[in-house]
Design an enzyme around this catalytic site. Structure first.
Site, PDB file in Angstrom:
ATOM      1  N   CYS A 379       0.951  -1.231   0.001  1.00 55.40           N
ATOM      2  CA  CYS A 379      -0.114   0.054   0.237  1.00 55.40           C
ATOM      3  C   CYS A 379       0.897   1.145   0.019  1.00 55.40           C
ATOM      4  O   CYS A 379       1.941   1.270   0.379  1.00 55.40           O
ATOM      5  CB  CYS A 379      -0.881  -0.068   1.293  1.00 55.40           C
ATOM      6  SG  CYS A 379      -2.198   1.435   0.904  1.00 55.40           S
ATOM      7  N   CYS A 389      -3.911   5.962  -0.013  1.00 57.05           N
ATOM      8  CA  CYS A 389      -3.465   4.578  -0.317  1.00 57.05           C
ATOM      9  C   CYS A 389      -2.871   4.901  -1.664  1.00 57.05           C
ATOM     10  O   CYS A 389      -2.579   3.664  -2.476  1.00 57.05           O
ATOM     11  CB  CYS A 389      -4.580   3.433  -0.211  1.00 57.05           C
ATOM     12  SG  CYS A 389      -4.985   3.659   1.555  1.00 57.05           S
ATOM     13  N   LYS A 454     -12.449  -4.874   1.827  1.00 64.02           N
ATOM     14  CA  LYS A 454     -11.775  -4.048   3.149  1.00 64.02           C
ATOM     15  C   LYS A 454     -12.843  -2.805   3.220  1.00 64.02           C
ATOM     16  O   LYS A 454     -12.971  -2.148   2.116  1.00 64.02           O
ATOM     17  CB  LYS A 454     -10.461  -3.538   2.590  1.00 64.02           C
ATOM     18  CG  LYS A 454      -9.914  -2.625   3.485  1.00 64.02           C
ATOM     19  CD  LYS A 454      -8.384  -2.364   3.347  1.00 64.02           C
ATOM     20  CE  LYS A 454      -7.754  -1.160   4.172  1.00 64.02           C
ATOM     21  NZ  LYS A 454      -6.517  -0.984   3.898  1.00 64.02           N
ATOM     22  N   ARG A 464      -3.202   3.467  12.370  1.00 63.24           N
ATOM     23  CA  ARG A 464      -2.694   4.764  11.855  1.00 63.24           C
ATOM     24  C   ARG A 464      -1.856   5.366  12.732  1.00 63.24           C
ATOM     25  O   ARG A 464      -0.928   6.094  12.277  1.00 63.24           O
ATOM     26  CB  ARG A 464      -3.939   5.556  11.409  1.00 63.24           C
ATOM     27  CG  ARG A 464      -4.660   4.776  10.235  1.00 63.24           C
ATOM     28  CD  ARG A 464      -5.804   5.585   9.727  1.00 63.24           C
ATOM     29  NE  ARG A 464      -6.587   4.792   8.712  1.00 63.24           N
ATOM     30  CZ  ARG A 464      -7.768   5.158   8.393  1.00 63.24           C
ATOM     31  NH1 ARG A 464      -8.352   6.235   8.462  1.00 63.24           N
ATOM     32  NH2 ARG A 464      -8.408   4.257   7.512  1.00 63.24           N
ATOM     33  N   GLU A 492     -16.546  -7.435  -5.043  1.00 66.20           N
ATOM     34  CA  GLU A 492     -15.302  -7.209  -4.906  1.00 66.20           C
ATOM     35  C   GLU A 492     -14.466  -8.653  -4.861  1.00 66.20           C
ATOM     36  O   GLU A 492     -13.392  -8.883  -5.718  1.00 66.20           O
ATOM     37  CB  GLU A 492     -15.052  -6.645  -3.508  1.00 66.20           C
ATOM     38  CG  GLU A 492     -15.161  -4.981  -3.622  1.00 66.20           C
ATOM     39  CD  GLU A 492     -13.832  -4.263  -4.185  1.00 66.20           C
ATOM     40  OE1 GLU A 492     -13.020  -5.094  -4.737  1.00 66.20           O
ATOM     41  OE2 GLU A 492     -14.035  -2.914  -4.239  1.00 66.20           O
ATOM     42  N   LYS A 507     -11.648  -7.601   5.840  1.00 67.36           N
ATOM     43  CA  LYS A 507     -10.988  -6.709   6.845  1.00 67.36           C
ATOM     44  C   LYS A 507     -12.119  -5.599   7.142  1.00 67.36           C
ATOM     45  O   LYS A 507     -12.384  -5.042   5.989  1.00 67.36           O
ATOM     46  CB  LYS A 507     -10.043  -6.097   6.537  1.00 67.36           C
ATOM     47  CG  LYS A 507      -9.290  -5.317   7.211  1.00 67.36           C
ATOM     48  CD  LYS A 507      -7.722  -4.754   6.673  1.00 67.36           C
ATOM     49  CE  LYS A 507      -7.271  -3.729   7.313  1.00 67.36           C
ATOM     50  NZ  LYS A 507      -6.174  -2.975   6.525  1.00 67.36           N
ATOM     51  N   SER A 533      -6.649  -3.218  14.212  1.00 67.92           N
ATOM     52  CA  SER A 533      -6.110  -2.702  15.526  1.00 67.92           C
ATOM     53  C   SER A 533      -7.031  -2.261  16.379  1.00 67.92           C
ATOM     54  O   SER A 533      -6.647  -2.407  17.584  1.00 67.92           O
ATOM     55  CB  SER A 533      -5.160  -1.387  14.917  1.00 67.92           C
ATOM     56  OG  SER A 533      -6.218  -0.715  14.080  1.00 67.92           O
TER      57      SER A 533
HETATM   58  N1  LIG Z   1      -3.940   0.426   3.843  1.00 64.80           N
HETATM   59  C1  LIG Z   1      -3.060   0.254   4.811  1.00 64.80           C
HETATM   60  C2  LIG Z   1      -3.602  -0.695   5.893  1.00 64.80           C
HETATM   61  N2  LIG Z   1      -3.303  -1.841   6.146  1.00 64.80           N
HETATM   62  C3  LIG Z   1      -3.824  -2.232   7.140  1.00 64.80           C
HETATM   63  C4  LIG Z   1      -4.539  -1.294   7.804  1.00 64.80           C
HETATM   64  C5  LIG Z   1      -5.273  -1.521   8.873  1.00 64.80           C
HETATM   65  C6  LIG Z   1      -4.945  -2.444   9.873  1.00 64.80           C
HETATM   66  C7  LIG Z   1      -5.354  -2.364  11.260  1.00 64.80           C
HETATM   67  O1  LIG Z   1      -6.347  -1.440  11.456  1.00 64.80           O
HETATM   68  O2  LIG Z   1      -4.941  -3.127  12.224  1.00 64.80           O
HETATM   69  C8  LIG Z   1      -4.226  -0.358   7.066  1.00 64.80           C
HETATM   70  C9  LIG Z   1      -5.266   1.048   7.417  1.00 64.80           C
HETATM   71  C10 LIG Z   1      -5.989   1.603   6.515  1.00 64.80           C
HETATM   72  O3  LIG Z   1      -6.434   1.011   5.563  1.00 64.80           O
HETATM   73  O4  LIG Z   1      -6.137   2.784   6.924  1.00 64.80           O
END
Ligand SMILES: NCc1[nH]cc(CCC(=O)O)c1CC(=O)O
Length: 584
Positions: A379, A389, A454, A464, A492, A507, A533
């Site tokens: 990414c 991204c 996602k 973040r 998707e 996700k 997270s």
């Molecule tokens: N694109 C990057 C990415 N890869 C994984 C996450 C989030 C992972 C998490 O919150 O644990 C993100 C952040 C986003 O899309 O803002």
């Protein structure tokens, strides 16, 4: 509760007679379905004239039904005939007696039992020489009395004062009640209603012969038996009241039976002991299913705790190897690497730099801990100064141009030694583009683990912080999915499958278990849950407050993801879970 509560009772009596019966059913809480199968009509035959004008020749009038009484007096009234004083009445049945009284007459003889043969025996015992008898009847009356009179050698005259007519236009109605299984019981007050009913239902698939069938007396019951009714009830006394008692009795017993018949399954048998529970366990969480995310930063001696993710650190390369060795010790087989670069720019060039932080980290892991499967998150958001991204053109994320940089990143990660490329950028066509790029560069053997589904989720907040990847303007809703959508998730996933993805990621995980199940059921690629997270931090915070049992809750939620169809789980709890699973 009333005895007939909610019960639907078929009443087949004629119009004029049904009313009291219906009233009693309704008093009992039941619903009556009235369908007069028989109708009665005065028989005003010429031959009657002669008889009624010579009534003084008779000593006794025999009356055996209220209809007989009713039509006899109707006939007399019609022809202005008055009854001679000396005429006496022999009757059978309570209703008949009532009817007679209503015309102002008393019965002179009533047998002790309401049965025709009994009546004759008892009558002749008292009146061996009764004089002439007038026997009032309907066209369907049985010939028991005439036969008995004949046997006694007494003079009698039969007079048929009413005709019983079959009413057939209820056919459709009755069949529809039977078909929809609306009726709970049938009632019959004469043999002719039984045969009328039997005629109506003849040949029908559901003919009601299995329903409880309440008959007023033995003759009616016998007729019912002959026509094949299977559950026949006859009261001890042949009256409507007694039928009512039987109906009440029947349905209150039925209610009691239902209670005592109450059966249930004993699911607890299989939960009795831990070994029994283990025996029937459907879902198993294994350490090998877990993928550990790591944040790598430039610098030396850095082990930076992420404030919003207790227990998670950004580490510099000099700490990386020992972290990875710990994973191997714990039997964790794979790691997903996120880079936090020292410099950011407009197009995220550190993402695809040969010596970018991720590339260096991958090379180091593959060199020093080669047994680990290294997954590269592909990414641009950690690497762009605006935090999106993809690349930004005119305030918009330019899809196709972004694909160029993303593909370049993927190839450089493969060059560095990544075992799996995991694009998370949500540009359209990223799987096709990366697949093509990898193949061109000689990495056709490197699989793509696509963040296929996602969502634009607030559960990414703490990440973040950890990856320094917050968008500097706007949000990600123009490329990540709307949390309200399900069908879109299928679209998707479908396109990624077509474009050549080898794994599918859903996700976040916890609020999207339904999506996970659906993706699992529709596609046959290995499915990965990303336990993000925010899901991590919520549990950590609650556990630190002593509000939940961390170990139990973590294992439960990871198991729920597997149950929802995940084959693999990316989780910041990987190390903790591995330890707990080892202890078990
Ligand atoms: N694109 C990057 C990415 N890869 C994984 C996450 C989030 C992972 C998490 O919150 O644990 C993100 C952040 C986003 O899309 O803002």
């Amino acid at each position: 509760m009333k005895p007939l509560q909610g019960k639907h009772i078929l009443v087949t009596r004629g119009k004029s007679q049904a009313h009291p019966f219906i009233e009693k059913i309704e008093e009992g809480g039941g619903v009556s379905y009235h369908t007069p199968l028989l109708d009665f009509q005065l028989n005003d035959s010429e031959s009657h004239q002669e008889i009624i004008h010579q009534l003084h020749d008779y000593s006794w009038v025999f009356l055996t039904s209220s209809n007989g009484v009713k039509f006899f007096f109707e006939l007399l009234r019609k022809h202005n005939v008055f009854l001679p004083q000396k005429l006496q009445f022999a009757i059978i049945g309570t209703k008949t007696n009532h009817a007679l009284k209503s015309y102002g007459y008393q019965a002179d003889f009533i047998p002790s039992r309401f049965q025709a043969t009994k009546m004759v025996d008892e009558f002749f015992a008292v009146y061996p020489r009764p004089g002439n008898i007038l026997y009032i009847r309907g066209n369907r009356s049985r010939d028991v009395l005439p036969a008995a009179f004949r046997a006694k050698g007494v003079f009698f005259q039969s007079m048929t004062v009413y005709d019983t007519l079959l009413v057939k236009d209820q056919r459709e109605e009755i069949l529809s009640w039977l078909k929809s299984e609306e009726l709970d019981a049938l009632t019959f007050t004469s043999p002719s209603t039984v045969s009328a009913f039997a005629n109506i239902v003849q040949g029908a698939e559901i003919n009601g012969k299995d329903l409880p069938c309440f008959c007023i007396g033995p003759t009616t019951a016998e007729t019912a038996r002959r026509y094949g009714f299977r559950h026949i009830f006859v009261p001890k006394q042949y009256t409507i009241n007694e039928i009512m008692n039987q109906l009440n009795h029947y349905f209150s017993n039925e209610r009691k039976d239902k209670m005592s018949d109450l059966t249930f399954k004993r699911h607890r048998r299989l939960r009795r002991t831990e070994s029994m529970r283990a025996l029937v366990r459907e879902t198993h969480l294994r350490t090998e299913d877990l993928i550990f995310p790591i944040f790598v930063v430039e610098g030396e001696g850095v082990k930076n705790p992420v404030a919003s993710m207790p227990g998670v650190h950004q580490v510099s390369l000099d700490y990386l190897t020992e972290e990875m060795e710990e994973l191997v010790q714990l039997n964790i087989r794979s790691v997903i690497v996120f880079g936090v670069p020292a410099e950011k720019d407009e197009v995220g060039s550190q993402a695809y730099h040969e010596d970018g932080i991720v590339q260096k980290a991958i090379r180091q892991i593959k060199e020093e801990v080669p047994s680990l499967t290294v997954i590269a998150d592909t990414c641009l958001c950690q690497y762009t100064d605006h935090g999106h991204c993809g690349v930004v053109r005119d305030g918009d994320i330019a899809n196709d141009e972004s694909l160029t940089y993303i593909t370049q990143t993927a190839v450089s990660q493969a060059e560095a030694g990544a075992d799996i490329i995991a694009p998370s950028n949500m540009m359209d066509g990223f799987v096709a583009s990366i697949r093509h790029g990898l193949d061109e560069a000689g990495y056709s053997h490197i699989p793509v683990m696509s963040y296929a589904v996602k969502y634009a989720s607030s559960f990414y907040g703490p990440f973040r912080d950890a990856a320094h990847s917050s968008p500097q303007f706007g949000d990600r809703r123009a490329y990540q999915m709307d949390p309200s959508n399900r069908l879109e998730a299928i679209r998707e996933a479908e396109s990624d499958v077509q474009e050549g993805a080898d794994f599918l990621i859903v996700k976040p995980a916890l609020s999207y278990l339904d999506i996970m199940r659906e993706v699992k059921d529709r596609f046959n690629l290995p499915l990965v849950a990303y336990n993000v997270s925010g899901e991590y931090s919520m549990i950590k915070a609650a556990a630190q407050n002593g509000w939940v049992n961390e170990q139990e809750i973590v294992l439960e939620k990871l198991t729920s993801m597997k149950r929802a169809g995940a084959d693999l789980i990316i989780t910041y709890f990987a190390k903790d879970a591995a330890k707990w699973l080892k202890e078990d």
